[in-house]
Design a protein around this motif. Structure first.
Motif, PDB file in Angstrom:
ATOM      1  N   GLN A  90      12.315  -2.314  44.660  1.00  0.00           N
ATOM      2  CA  GLN A  90      11.389  -3.341  44.182  1.00  0.00           C
ATOM      3  C   GLN A  90      10.219  -2.725  43.430  1.00  0.00           C
ATOM      4  OE1 GLN A  90      12.104  -6.824  44.634  1.00  0.00           O
ATOM      5  NE2 GLN A  90      10.661  -6.706  42.898  1.00  0.00           N
ATOM      6  N   ALA A  91       9.733  -1.578  43.897  1.00  0.00           N
ATOM      7  CA  ALA A  91       8.623  -0.906  43.216  1.00  0.00           C
ATOM      8  C   ALA A  91       9.030  -0.473  41.810  1.00  0.00           C
ATOM      9  CB  ALA A  91       8.167   0.305  44.030  1.00  0.00           C
ATOM     10  N   ASP A 137       9.220  -3.635  39.701  1.00  0.00           N
ATOM     11  CA  ASP A 137       7.891  -4.171  39.387  1.00  0.00           C
ATOM     12  C   ASP A 137       7.188  -3.342  38.317  1.00  0.00           C
ATOM     13  OD1 ASP A 137       8.309  -6.151  41.249  1.00  0.00           O
ATOM     14  OD2 ASP A 137       7.149  -5.165  42.838  1.00  0.00           O
ATOM     15  N   LYS A 138       7.343  -2.031  38.392  1.00  0.00           N
ATOM     16  CA  LYS A 138       6.711  -1.137  37.418  1.00  0.00           C
ATOM     17  C   LYS A 138       7.564  -0.970  36.156  1.00  0.00           C
ATOM     18  CE  LYS A 138       4.430   1.515  41.082  1.00  0.00           C
ATOM     19  NZ  LYS A 138       4.354   2.834  41.789  1.00  0.00           N
ATOM     20  N   ARG A 139       8.768  -1.525  36.197  1.00  0.00           N
ATOM     21  CA  ARG A 139       9.714  -1.445  35.073  1.00  0.00           C
ATOM     22  C   ARG A 139       9.883   0.008  34.619  1.00  0.00           C
ATOM     23  NH1 ARG A 139      11.143  -6.463  33.517  1.00  0.00           N
ATOM     24  NH2 ARG A 139      12.108  -5.731  31.588  1.00  0.00           N
ATOM     25  N   THR A 144      14.995  -9.806  32.445  1.00  0.00           N
ATOM     26  CA  THR A 144      15.489  -9.568  33.799  1.00  0.00           C
ATOM     27  C   THR A 144      16.290  -8.273  33.851  1.00  0.00           C
ATOM     28  OG1 THR A 144      15.633 -11.952  34.202  1.00  0.00           O
ATOM     29  CG2 THR A 144      16.868 -10.508  35.695  1.00  0.00           C
ATOM     30  N   GLN A 186      19.353 -10.717  40.398  1.00  0.00           N
ATOM     31  CA  GLN A 186      18.139 -11.481  40.598  1.00  0.00           C
ATOM     32  C   GLN A 186      18.441 -12.981  40.649  1.00  0.00           C
ATOM     33  OE1 GLN A 186      15.224  -9.962  41.202  1.00  0.00           O
ATOM     34  NE2 GLN A 186      16.266  -8.005  40.991  1.00  0.00           N
TER      35      GLN A 186
END
Length: 266
Positions: free
Chosen positions: A47-48, A51-53, A79, A129
């Protein structure tokens, strides 16, 4: 040096019957390999990075599968579908790719002492997702791979439950042993569902539900597919590809573009 993680060894000590089942069906589920703490730690890392792509990654819009956004500018076009180069992107991902229990199980199936991880195929975190995930049609991973033979095994780590509702994998058992005519495949090497050769094949499909912490070992030459994630929660799976020393990537192809990682039994 990568820290060695310890999994559930009792569930990776393969019996003769399990090895034979893999050879017949092309897949095998190892139950409850990851404990709750390990799953939580891995999901948080996934997830980190989302989130930071953190690059490199592949977007759902890139693949143009059924249900994916039509372009990067469309709704959901940003996405992320896959976090690429998992082995290189973080030591934690790398430690599970090298887990002795997984390597031992694969070596038993391949009947070899040294297993090689190929960093050029899979080597990723697969995500599905909510809302913008796509459907993957029937394919063999080896369709665009270039090796001396087809004896490659994928290890699929389920970081959460995988059921029909969130896009669990479906497999055509025994399809790693099939000879498939080119006419039974479309231009992208997906099985044509309207082809007469495939009418008796497709009804044999099996859904392979996984509980959180299970590891699915399956032949990269086995036809498989997956549906969309229709739930409200993301699905995360780590995937790595392995083979024995007798299987060699063909020089000058993408399969040989990065050096392979030998993983001797420990």
């Amino acid at each position: 040096m990568t820290e060695i993680v310890r999994l559930q060894p009792a569930n990776t000590m393969l019996t003769h019957a399990q090895i034979q089942q893999f050879k017949i069906d092309g897949y095998l589920v190892l139950p409850q390999i990851l404990n709750e703490r390990q799953r939580f730690e891995l999901r948080a890392l996934c997830q980190a990075h989302l989130d930071k792509r953190i690059e490199p990654f592949e977007l759902e819009a890139d693949v143009q599968y059924p249900g994916s956004p039509t372009s990067k500018d469309a709704s959901g076009g940003n996405t992320i579908r896959r976090l690429l180069l998992a082995y290189q992107r973080d030591a934690l991902f790398r430690s599970y790719a090298e887990a002795p229990e997984i390597i031992a199980a694969i070596s038993k199936i391949l009947d070899c002492d040294t297993v090689l991880l190929n960093p050029n195929h899979h080597n990723c975190v697969m995500t599905k997702q909510p809302q913008y995930s796509s459907e993957t049609m029937w394919h063999r991973d080896t369709r665009y791979w270039n090796f001396s033979d087809k004896y490659l095994i994928n290890a699929w780590f389920a970081l959460g439950d995988e059921q029909l509702e969130n896009g669990a994998m479906k497999i055509l058992p025994g399809s790693h042993r099939w000879d498939v005519r080119e006419s039974a495949l479309d231009e992208a090497q997906f099985l044509r569902i309207d082809h007469p050769d495939n009418r008796d094949r497709l009804p044999t499909q099996r859904l392979v539900p996984l509980n959180a912490g299970d590891v699915l070992l399956f032949s990269a030459h086995c036809f498989h597919a997956a549906g969309k994630n229709t739930t409200t929660k993301p699905k995360f799976s780590m995937v790595y590809t392995y083979h024995a020393e007798s299987t060699q990537p063909i020089a000058g192809t993408h399969s040989a573009s990065r050096p392979e990682i030998p993983l001797a039994l420990k």
